[in-house]
Motif scaffolding. Structure first.
Motif, PDB file in Angstrom:
ATOM      1  N   TYR A 121     -54.569  13.448 -51.687  1.00  0.00           N
ATOM      2  CA  TYR A 121     -54.928  12.403 -52.650  1.00  0.00           C
ATOM      3  C   TYR A 121     -56.447  12.222 -52.763  1.00  0.00           C
ATOM      4  CZ  TYR A 121     -54.180   8.084 -55.284  1.00  0.00           C
ATOM      5  OH  TYR A 121     -54.156   7.120 -56.263  1.00  0.00           O
ATOM      6  N   GLY A 122     -57.213  12.993 -51.990  1.00  0.00           N
ATOM      7  CA  GLY A 122     -58.671  12.924 -52.121  1.00  0.00           C
ATOM      8  C   GLY A 122     -59.327  11.826 -51.315  1.00  0.00           C
ATOM      9  N   LEU A 123     -58.555  11.144 -50.450  1.00  0.00           N
ATOM     10  CA  LEU A 123     -59.178  10.097 -49.637  1.00  0.00           C
ATOM     11  C   LEU A 123     -59.930  10.705 -48.452  1.00  0.00           C
ATOM     12  CD1 LEU A 123     -56.516   7.255 -49.629  1.00  0.00           C
ATOM     13  CD2 LEU A 123     -58.884   7.077 -50.373  1.00  0.00           C
ATOM     14  N   TYR A 124     -59.397  11.818 -47.929  1.00  0.00           N
ATOM     15  CA  TYR A 124     -60.095  12.583 -46.904  1.00  0.00           C
ATOM     16  C   TYR A 124     -60.400  13.962 -47.464  1.00  0.00           C
ATOM     17  CZ  TYR A 124     -58.304   9.282 -43.348  1.00  0.00           C
ATOM     18  OH  TYR A 124     -58.004   8.191 -42.611  1.00  0.00           O
ATOM     19  N   HIS A 166     -61.806  15.662 -54.530  1.00  0.00           N
ATOM     20  CA  HIS A 166     -62.849  14.913 -53.829  1.00  0.00           C
ATOM     21  C   HIS A 166     -62.572  13.417 -53.773  1.00  0.00           C
ATOM     22  CE1 HIS A 166     -65.670  18.301 -53.486  1.00  0.00           C
ATOM     23  NE2 HIS A 166     -65.143  18.683 -54.636  1.00  0.00           N
ATOM     24  N   ASN A 167     -61.777  12.908 -54.726  1.00  0.00           N
ATOM     25  CA  ASN A 167     -61.509  11.474 -54.741  1.00  0.00           C
ATOM     26  C   ASN A 167     -60.203  11.187 -55.474  1.00  0.00           C
ATOM     27  OD1 ASN A 167     -62.109  11.329 -57.622  1.00  0.00           O
ATOM     28  ND2 ASN A 167     -64.248  11.589 -57.010  1.00  0.00           N
ATOM     29  N   PRO A 168     -59.659   9.991 -55.266  1.00  0.00           N
ATOM     30  CA  PRO A 168     -58.366   9.653 -55.878  1.00  0.00           C
ATOM     31  C   PRO A 168     -58.374   9.763 -57.403  1.00  0.00           C
ATOM     32  CG  PRO A 168     -58.869   8.110 -54.138  1.00  0.00           C
ATOM     33  CD  PRO A 168     -60.091   8.951 -54.315  1.00  0.00           C
ATOM     34  N   ARG A 169     -59.509   9.469 -58.024  1.00  0.00           N
ATOM     35  CA  ARG A 169     -59.577   9.587 -59.486  1.00  0.00           C
ATOM     36  C   ARG A 169     -59.155  10.982 -59.939  1.00  0.00           C
ATOM     37  NH1 ARG A 169     -59.249   6.093 -63.115  1.00  0.00           N
ATOM     38  NH2 ARG A 169     -57.632   7.506 -63.696  1.00  0.00           N
ATOM     39  N   ILE A 222     -55.476  11.546 -59.417  1.00  0.00           N
ATOM     40  CA  ILE A 222     -54.709  10.887 -60.478  1.00  0.00           C
ATOM     41  C   ILE A 222     -54.759  11.700 -61.757  1.00  0.00           C
ATOM     42  CG2 ILE A 222     -54.637   8.833 -61.963  1.00  0.00           C
ATOM     43  CD1 ILE A 222     -55.787   7.298 -59.452  1.00  0.00           C
ATOM     44  N   HIS A 252     -48.619   4.037 -51.157  1.00  0.00           N
ATOM     45  CA  HIS A 252     -49.167   3.987 -49.799  1.00  0.00           C
ATOM     46  C   HIS A 252     -48.245   3.250 -48.848  1.00  0.00           C
ATOM     47  CE1 HIS A 252     -53.114   5.556 -51.015  1.00  0.00           C
ATOM     48  NE2 HIS A 252     -52.778   5.021 -52.173  1.00  0.00           N
ATOM     49  N   MET A 280     -51.765  -1.193 -50.881  1.00  0.00           N
ATOM     50  CA  MET A 280     -53.101  -0.991 -51.404  1.00  0.00           C
ATOM     51  C   MET A 280     -53.279  -1.954 -52.579  1.00  0.00           C
ATOM     52  SD  MET A 280     -55.002   0.938 -49.798  1.00  0.00           S
ATOM     53  CE  MET A 280     -54.866   2.037 -48.393  1.00  0.00           C
ATOM     54  N   GLY A 339     -57.873   0.378 -62.477  1.00  0.00           N
ATOM     55  CA  GLY A 339     -58.109   1.816 -62.485  1.00  0.00           C
ATOM     56  C   GLY A 339     -57.645   2.480 -63.770  1.00  0.00           C
TER      57      GLY A 339
END
Lengths: 342, 162
Positions: B56-59, B76-79, B82, B90, B94, B108
């Protein structure tokens, strides 16, 4: 209930302030100067209050922009002082008051960017980062003022003129209190409403509140926590810059070291008084404005109360507010915490 | 339903994630096919959540890669996740207690009317969805004012409903 929702304040706080104010006013009036209770004097005092509240409005909105996104903003004072100096310096250089105003906003925004880099990217403790900005601004403006302007006698600068609003300025009472001011004060009368709409009714405002409360949740919803925080702290710096411009472009056309004189911290208290809401902070700023206008009015009326004692009023009020007399302060949950995702 | 000869929709290849003092994921690979429901089982600390957070790009994974529809992707990130069509429900809520139900759901992916948020439109749509699924949700209520357990579970639908 509505008042509380909009401003975060308990509704009785306004009548209470009014009552305490008039009690104090009445006591002084009865004791020293019966003239003080007359209409024109009160109107004049309220008009001065609105003007004095101007830098506090900008300052408290600066605080709201930063802190609602989760970045502690105790550097309002330093950003204002820097902007006050550069507003003056740019006007000396260009002889254009509008470019000077832009210079003030830019100086504030740059200080904001500095605070942002320290606290967001390098994750410096945000109280320390803010203190760095405050101390830096004192040194920077003091040094530059000494180097550039100390021996310069022929400085030709001005302040914004009073611009009475046609028709409205002729209203009894209100005309004098609200509609006979300088431009920065007019903007300060409208800005809290705009900030309210921004914070509660726009995408940017919603994301700001999310990032300041629970950055991880905002991140998982696809919001870039870092860019929101950077943007808000820089815009907050520019707002503090407008507050700083008040001192050298509206109040007096010259720069003096330390001339903001704690107004940035009083603005912070106004923000806390308003529970981090634009409209509440506006109420706080106006209240502190009255506290600043009171000693001036007493002096003009020839009341022989010790000026410095009454002059302490805003600062005493600040202590009372910060000590929590306005009810439990409820800051954004993620305030002061750097966001780090690994 | 699952065609073994088809290419997997999603592949994770050799994912390794180290945290200070512990290896959370050690060379993990998996294939996920279209239409498949895959369960990851493991005891506490086995690294299930870490793996999903990487997807999901959180890590960011230390080693390995994700391949989506045959194309290697670096999330790289949740955006980005998505936008690639990856949604995550989660384990922990969240959600943001100080925001209303509607605000939490549109966050978002806000819809606007002119420069302003269209909160009313979102609230109507949420009410309708809630009725459809027999849920009791007041979209205008702040989360912190709701009874946890009673009113909240419906909000887990966040990822899938919108």
């Amino acid at each position: 209930m509505r008042v509380r929702e909009l401003t975060g304040l308990r509704p009785w706080i306004f009548p209470l302030c009014l009552l305490l104010g008039s009690l104090f006013f009445g006591a002084v009036a009865a004791y020293k100067a019966p003239n003080l209770f007359s209409g024109p004097v009160i109107v004049a005092m309220l008009a001065v209050s609105v003007s004095r509240a101007t830098p506090l409005v900008y300052g408290s909105l600066s605080g709201i922009f930063c802190e609602r996104s989760g970045v502690t903003q105790i550097a309002i004072e330093g950003m204002m002082l820097t902007a006050a100096f550069f507003a003056f310096a740019v006007q000396v250089a260009t002889h254009n008051i509008f470019i000077a105003l832009g210079g003030a906003m830019l100086a504030g925004a740059l200080m904001g960017a500095f605070h942002a880099v320290l606290s967001i990217t390098f994750q410096v403790n945000q109280i320390i980062s803010g203190t760095v900005v405050n101390i830096l601004s004192i040194g920077l403006t003091g040094y530059l003022n000494r180097q550039l302007f100390l021996f310069d006698q022929a400085i030709d600068v001005t302040v914004f003129p009073q611009l009475p609003v046609p028709v409205l300025a002729d209203l009894p009472w209100l005309g004098r209190i609200l509609f006979s001011h300088q431009p920065l004060t007019y903007v300060a009368l409208l800005l809290p409403l705009m900030a309210h709409v921004w914070l509660f009714h726009t995408t940017w405002g919603l994301r700001t509140r999310a990032v300041g409360e629970h950055p991880l949740a905002a991140d998982t919803a696809g919001i870039n926590v870092y860019s929101i925080r950077y943007l808000n702290v820089i815009v907050g710096g520019a707002l503090a810059g407008l507050g700083g411009a008040y001192f050298t472009l509206e109040s007096i056309p010259t720069f003096q070291p330390l001339m903001t004189n704690g107004r940035g911290f009083i603005a912070l208290a106004a923000m806390i008084f308003g529970k981090w809401t634009p409209l509440g902070a506006w109420g706080g700023a106006l209240l502190f404005g009255v506290a600043e206008a009171l000693p001036v009015t007493l002096q003009i009326q020839g009341v022989t109360v010790n000026y410095f004692l009454v002059g302490l009023l805003p600062y005493v009020l600040t202590i009372i507010v910060l000590a929590g007399a306005v009810g439990r302060a409820s800051p954004p949950a993620a305030i002061g915490l750097p966001y780090d995702r690994r | 339903m699952i065609d073994a000869s088809a290419h997997p929709l999603l592949q994770l290849r050799g994912i390794t994630k180290r945290f200070p003092g512990v290896i959370a994921n050690d060379n993990v690979s998996l294939d996920l096919f279209s239409g498949e429901i895959l369960a990851l089982l493991g005891e506490n600390g086995a690294g299930k959540t870490t793996l999903m957070n990487i997807l999901y790009g959180l890590y960011m994974a230390d080693e390995g890669e994700a391949v989506l529809k045959g194309v290697p992707v670096r999330i790289h990130n949740p955006r980005q996740a998505i936008d690639l069509g990856i949604a995550m429900v989660h384990q922990h809520f969240m959600l943001i207690p100080t925001l209303t139900v509607a605000e939490n759901i549109i966050l978002g992916d806000e819809r606007t009317r002119g420069p302003l948020l269209d909160i009313q439109g979102a609230e109507q749509e949420i009410s309708e969805l809630a009725r459809q699924y027999g849920l009791q949700i007041d979209p205008h209520a702040r989360l912190q004012d709701l009874q946890s357990g009673g009113d909240w579970p419906g909000l887990r639908a966040r990822g899938s409903a919108f």
